[in-house]
Design an enzyme around this catalytic site. Structure first.
Site, PDB file in Angstrom:
ATOM      1  CE  LYS A  81      10.658  54.156  -5.287  1.00  0.00           C
ATOM      2  NZ  LYS A  81      12.114  54.087  -5.047  1.00  0.00           N
ATOM      3  CB  SER A 156      13.379  51.463  -7.635  1.00  0.00           C
ATOM      4  OG  SER A 156      13.632  52.290  -6.502  1.00  0.00           O
ATOM      5  CB  SER A 180      16.147  54.152  -6.348  1.00  0.00           C
ATOM      6  OG  SER A 180      16.332  52.819  -6.732  1.00  0.00           O
TER       7      SER A 180
HETATM    8  N1  GLN Z   1      19.118  49.943  -8.463  1.00  0.00           N
HETATM    9  C1  GLN Z   1      19.543  49.603  -7.129  1.00  0.00           C
HETATM   10  C2  GLN Z   1      19.001  48.273  -6.729  1.00  0.00           C
HETATM   11  O1  GLN Z   1      18.313  47.677  -7.498  1.00  0.00           O
HETATM   12  C3  GLN Z   1      19.164  50.696  -6.188  1.00  0.00           C
HETATM   13  C4  GLN Z   1      17.802  50.586  -5.639  1.00  0.00           C
HETATM   14  C5  GLN Z   1      17.393  51.764  -4.838  1.00  0.00           C
HETATM   15  O2  GLN Z   1      18.135  52.736  -4.700  1.00  0.00           O
HETATM   16  N2  GLN Z   1      16.233  51.662  -4.249  1.00  0.00           N
HETATM   17  O3  GLN Z   1      19.260  47.807  -5.652  1.00  0.00           O
END
Ligand code: GLN
Length: 479
Positions: A81, A156, A180
């Site tokens: 990532k 993400s 994420s």
């Molecule tokens: N979707 C969540 C957010 O937008 C989690 C993000 C993540 O785990 N990096 O904060």
């Protein structure tokens, strides 16, 4: 495509790759070239950049294979990532503000995998600084779900999940701050693990919410996530929050019978707001496990309803301070040198950050401001303590919790971009694990009426990842 010497390279696992190398079916160089071909033809936008040295790394791996220096990971390709640093490679965090940034060091987690012989294909697309649930917040454009390109892959770590589902890599790394790794794994029909807080070093992972972030593995099988975590896990003096305890054995456990594990079903995770197909699929899994002789108990996590609210206070508070470092003075986007310092900051940060980052920076600054700190931040910290206590109580009764991973399967691109609260709700089942610091695994268990993957989540107490692998592997092989 996806064939080398007539051998199918779809849905590859570490064991299959090593068996193919051993049998001489193909070399690491041949496999790497085939993946690069697939990445170049990819329509999902899963990758941001390719590793310029990947072919050399593959050739080196080929030389090691078969010698006593080879490990089970030698010559296994992996994607990383783009929020995780790999020295001398572009590392953008999905942001315009770092779109020209070349990392000056490698993250500890990646270094350990490299030392074990893994070959890095490239860096995967993600929401800007890991903030999002749909991968629509990336400066490099959205990622499409390989199962249906009109839908999001989740976020993400959407690029990592899509890359595996589209057979562009067998393994990828993601980061999980509120879901994420697990939510995109669920949307793309692959397996993903969020390790316990502190289990994997965060050194070299761009900080979003330092008290919640964890790097974790994503793959085509539970066993592969166990292989990868085994190598990445363990104390790192470069991360002050890294756990000093030794990590358990995640691979031998796979040979043992998991039936002694008591499974808890938290009733708060089965409300009527879940998509019908998802609810039915998870209930079917529970029935299956019952018929296999597992002890299953209904339990209650009474603070579940507050987890998302607490997360969306704690997270922006930390985001606003972590993202303060991006000012274009030492690295990243620059502005006109004739500007005053204030004008420079304003120009770099207002043009460099996307809308969601700005929203969270402003929200976080507000939450931490004098007068609101007690009302919001402190209160959220208190709720965090209650949520932790909730899990601690339940884990005295059961070993593992079983829940849906997400309330619905992958939604359409554009469906939730204008409604942040709706978007945030897709994390409702995943955020608690981060808030409490425990570990979780998501694996695919069924398909919905649109043939989209449905994921199931297993949660275990901090530093009990082996329980996730044991039960996860059993469930995967039950299908
Ligand atoms: N979707 C969540 C957010 O937008 C989690 C993000 C993540 O785990 N990096 O904060």
């Amino acid at each position: 495509m996806f064939l080398i010497n007539n051998m199918d390279i779809k849905k590859l696992t570490i064991d299959k790759i090593q068996a193919a190398y051993k049998a001489g079916d193909y070399s690491c160089l041949e496999l790497t070239k085939e993946y690069l071909k697939a990445i170049h033809a990819d329509e999902t936008n899963a990758f941001i950049s390719i590793n310029d040295h990947v072919l050399d790394e593959a050739k080196q791996a080929d030389q090691l294979l078969g010698t006593d220096q080879a490990t089970p990971l030698t010559g296994v390709p992996i994607a990383v990532k783009d929020i995780i640093l790999v020295k001398d490679q572009k590392s953008t965090g999905g942001s315009k503000i770092l779109s020209n940034y070349i990392a000056s060091y490698t993250a500890t987690a990646v270094q350990r995998l490299k030392d074990a012989g893994m070959v890095i294909l490239g860096k995967t697309n993600c929401d800007e600084f890991a903030m999002g649930s749909s991968n629509e917040n990336s400066h490099f454009g959205p990622v499409l779900n390989p199962h249906d390109v009109s839908r999001v892959p989740g976020g993400s770590s959407g690029g990592s999940a899509a890359a595996i589902a589209a057979n562009l890599t067998p393994i990828a790394l993601g980061t999980d701050t509120g879901g994420s790794i697990r939510q995109p794994a669920s949307f793309c029909g692959i397996t993903g693990v969020k390790p316990s807080y502190g289990r994997v070093s965060r050194y070299g992972s761009m900080s979003m919410t330092s008290s919640l972030d964890q790097i974790g593995p994503m793959a085509n099988s539970v066993k592969d996530t166990a292989y990868i975590l085994q190598v990445m896990a363990g104390f790192d003096p470069k991360d002050a929050t890294s756990l000093k305890t030794k990590s358990n054995d995640y691979l031998n456990i796979l040979e043992q019978d998991p039936k002694k594990l008591i499974i808890g079903i938290p009733k708060e995770y089965f409300s009527d707001n879940i998509q019908v197909d998802t609810k039915q699929a998870i209930e079917q899994q529970i029935e299956k496990l019952k018929s296999q002789g597992f002890e299953i108990k209904e339990v209650s996590l009474s603070y579940t309803d507050y987890a998302l609210a607490a997360y969306y206070l704690l997270m922006p508070a930390e985001v606003s301070s972590n993202l303060a470092r991006y000012d274009g003075l030492l690295y990243g986007l620059e502005a006109n040198k004739d500007l005053s310092l204030d004008e420079w900051y304003k120009t770099v940060r207002s043009t460099g950050f996307g809308a969601e980052s700005k929203r969270r920076i402003m929200l976080g600054a507000y939450i931490l401001s004098a007068g609101y700190y007690d009302a919001y931040y402190k209160k959220a910290q208190k709720i965090r303590t209650l949520i932790k206590a909730d899990f601690a109580k339940v884990f005295k009764e059961v070993d593992i919790l079983l829940t849906p991973a997400t309330p619905s399967t992958a939604f359409k691109l554009g469906d939730k971009v204008n409604d942040p609260v709706q978007m945030y709700l897709s994390d409702v089942f995943t955020v608690s694990a981060n808030v409490a610091g425990i570990c979780g695994l998501v694996l695919p268990v069924a398909r919905d009426a649109n043939d989209l993957p449905i994921g199931m989540q297993l949660l275990a107490d901090s530093q009990q990842e082996e329980k996730l692998f044991s039960l996860g592997n059993y469930i995967e092989n039950l299908k």
